[in-house]
Design an enzyme around this catalytic site. Structure first.
Site, PDB file in Angstrom:
ATOM      1  N   MET A  16       0.854  -1.194   0.000  1.00  0.00           N
ATOM      2  CA  MET A  16       0.000   0.000   0.000  1.00  0.00           C
ATOM      3  C   MET A  16       0.892   1.247   0.000  1.00  0.00           C
ATOM      4  SD  MET A  16      -3.458  -0.953   2.017  1.00  0.00           S
ATOM      5  CE  MET A  16      -2.920  -0.694   3.681  1.00  0.00           C
ATOM      6  N   LEU A  56       6.754   3.100   1.343  1.00  0.00           N
ATOM      7  CA  LEU A  56       7.681   1.966   1.441  1.00  0.00           C
ATOM      8  C   LEU A  56       8.770   2.204   2.485  1.00  0.00           C
ATOM      9  CD1 LEU A  56       8.094   1.199  -2.378  1.00  0.00           C
ATOM     10  CD2 LEU A  56       6.423   0.253  -0.772  1.00  0.00           C
ATOM     11  N   GLU A 111      12.035  -0.242   4.911  1.00  0.00           N
ATOM     12  CA  GLU A 111      12.972  -1.374   4.812  1.00  0.00           C
ATOM     13  C   GLU A 111      12.268  -2.730   4.788  1.00  0.00           C
ATOM     14  OE1 GLU A 111      16.281  -1.463   4.385  1.00  0.00           O
ATOM     15  OE2 GLU A 111      16.373   0.725   4.281  1.00  0.00           O
ATOM     16  N   GLY A 112      11.113  -2.815   5.439  1.00  0.00           N
ATOM     17  CA  GLY A 112      10.359  -4.075   5.431  1.00  0.00           C
ATOM     18  C   GLY A 112       9.938  -4.440   4.012  1.00  0.00           C
ATOM     19  N   HIS A 113       9.440  -3.419   3.277  1.00  0.00           N
ATOM     20  CA  HIS A 113       9.054  -3.675   1.877  1.00  0.00           C
ATOM     21  C   HIS A 113      10.290  -4.014   1.045  1.00  0.00           C
ATOM     22  CE1 HIS A 113       5.658  -0.853   3.067  1.00  0.00           C
ATOM     23  NE2 HIS A 113       5.028  -1.939   2.683  1.00  0.00           N
ATOM     24  N   GLN A 126     -10.422  -2.604   2.239  1.00  0.00           N
ATOM     25  CA  GLN A 126      -9.971  -3.248   3.471  1.00  0.00           C
ATOM     26  C   GLN A 126      -9.997  -2.318   4.687  1.00  0.00           C
ATOM     27  OE1 GLN A 126      -6.060  -4.176   1.539  1.00  0.00           O
ATOM     28  NE2 GLN A 126      -5.219  -3.770   3.559  1.00  0.00           N
ATOM     29  N   GLU A 143       5.728 -11.116   7.460  1.00  0.00           N
ATOM     30  CA  GLU A 143       5.128 -11.844   8.597  1.00  0.00           C
ATOM     31  C   GLU A 143       4.526 -10.894   9.630  1.00  0.00           C
ATOM     32  OE1 GLU A 143       7.922 -14.592  10.275  1.00  0.00           O
ATOM     33  OE2 GLU A 143       7.670 -16.011   8.622  1.00  0.00           O
ATOM     34  N   SER A 170       4.222   1.121   7.715  1.00  0.00           N
ATOM     35  CA  SER A 170       3.978   2.432   7.097  1.00  0.00           C
ATOM     36  C   SER A 170       3.302   3.375   8.080  1.00  0.00           C
ATOM     37  CB  SER A 170       3.079   2.271   5.863  1.00  0.00           C
ATOM     38  OG  SER A 170       3.692   1.382   4.961  1.00  0.00           O
TER      39      SER A 170
HETATM   40  O1  PAF Z   1      -0.198  -5.608   3.545  1.00  0.00           O
HETATM   41  C1  PAF Z   1      -0.608  -4.716   2.773  1.00  0.00           C
HETATM   42  O2  PAF Z   1       0.075  -3.738   2.524  1.00  0.00           O
HETATM   43  C2  PAF Z   1      -1.992  -4.863   2.153  1.00  0.00           C
HETATM   44  O3  PAF Z   1      -2.880  -5.466   3.016  1.00  0.00           O
HETATM   45  C3  PAF Z   1      -1.962  -5.577   0.791  1.00  0.00           C
HETATM   46  C4  PAF Z   1      -1.476  -7.015   0.931  1.00  0.00           C
HETATM   47  C5  PAF Z   1      -1.064  -4.833  -0.172  1.00  0.00           C
HETATM   48  C6  PAF Z   1      -3.372  -5.636   0.202  1.00  0.00           C
HETATM   49  O4  PAF Z   1      -3.896  -4.363   0.023  1.00  0.00           O
END
Ligand code: PAF
Length: 284
Positions: free
Chosen positions: A32, A35, A37-39, A63, A150, A188
């Site tokens: 989402m 971004l 370091e985890g991403h 969501q 995780e 984030s």
């Molecule tokens: O973990 C996230 O950032 C979101 O839940 C995802 C998996 C991108 C779905 O919108």
């Protein structure tokens, strides 16, 4: 190779077809944005597996509940593009809402049992939104692998089950939590914390660590470990949404911890920001 911006579903399809014809494989990193370091750890793991790495950035309205932080969720697209380029992402997809949910959209994916406990209790429609958008991304990109952190452990379990149950053919890869030096799990949402709240938030990590130590010393009653954790969080000024010790496979609560596979998961409000974290009780 420079970053390729994919804008329309048709462009993604033709790239995916060309890639398959070349016998090259794709790994997808759904995000989402905002971004950190985890991403980047997800991107690195994706690069280690696949010839081509796609990253999506989409703050998925499905969501978020009506009282949740959709409008407040941090967004920094320009900076994210720069980070993707630096990290060696090949394809970037940052769609507008109407591209994924055009007028008349009415098909949803829901994963039953795994979406009920934990986050599902206070965010009843959350996982339907996650499963729906991830299913759409899998359908668009047809990746061989998809990388998930995780930190969102329930999400990881659920997406894995969805891929298996719907025969989507995507191997869902879980990547360990990346933490700041003081232990706070990278998220984030951390940018929403004031300096004092940032300090307070480290209690989430500390209660998990403490539970793991107490388990290592021989405590086997989940109710004891949970009560200690609740006390610590209360003292730290964190309003607990839930805290539980569950079986990693089913996410069902465990009362007496006998074997491997027990994990403590916690969600709490630090000020108005809801953070989650988790840790296996067994391990280094
Ligand atoms: O973990 C996230 O950032 C979101 O839940 C995802 C998996 C991108 C779905 O919108």
């Amino acid at each position: 190779m420079s970053l390729l911006f994919l804008r329309r579903a048709a462009d993604i399809r033709s790239q995916v077809v060309a890639l398959a014809a070349q016998g090259r494989r794709l790994a997808l990193v759904p995000t989402m944005g905002c971004l950190h370091e985890g991403h980047l750890a997800l991107v690195e793991a994706a690069r280690a597996k696949a010839e081509v790495v796609a990253l999506s950035i989409f703050v998925n309205p499905l969501q978020f509940g009506p009282q949740e932080d959709f409008s407040r969720y941090p967004r920094q697209l320009e900076e994210d593009f720069r980070l993707c380029e630096k990290a060696g992402v090949d394809w970037l997809y940052a769609p507008e809402e109407e591209q994924l949910y055009p007028p008349g959209f009415q098909t949803y994916v829901s994963c039953e049992a795994l979406s009920q406990p934990l986050c599902g209790q206070s965010r009843p429609m959350h996982f339907r939104g996650v499963a729906t958008v991830v299913c759409k991304l899998f359908a668009l990109f047809r990746p061989c692998w998809a990388m998930f952190g995780e930190k969102d452990f329930q999400q990881l379990c659920l997406v894995r089950a969805m891929s298996r149950d719907l025969d989507l053919g995507v191997e869902v890869v879980g990547i360990p939590i990346v933490r700041a030096e003081d232990g706070l799990a990278l998220s984030s949402r951390n940018v929403l914390l004031s300096a004092a709240e940032r300090e307070q938030a480290t209690a989430l990590f500390r209660v998990l660590l403490c539970a793991r130590q107490r388990y290592g010393e021989g405590e086997r009653l989940a109710s004891v470990l949970l009560e200690e954790a609740r006390q610590h969080l209360f003292q730290a000024g964190i309003r607990v949404d839930y805290i539980d010790i569950v079986d990693e496979a089913t996410l069902q609560p465990i009362e007496y911890i006998e074997a491997q596979g027990a994990r403590m998961l916690v969600a709490g409000f630090v000020g108005s920001t809801r953070l989650i974290d988790n840790m296996a009780l067994e391990g280094a």
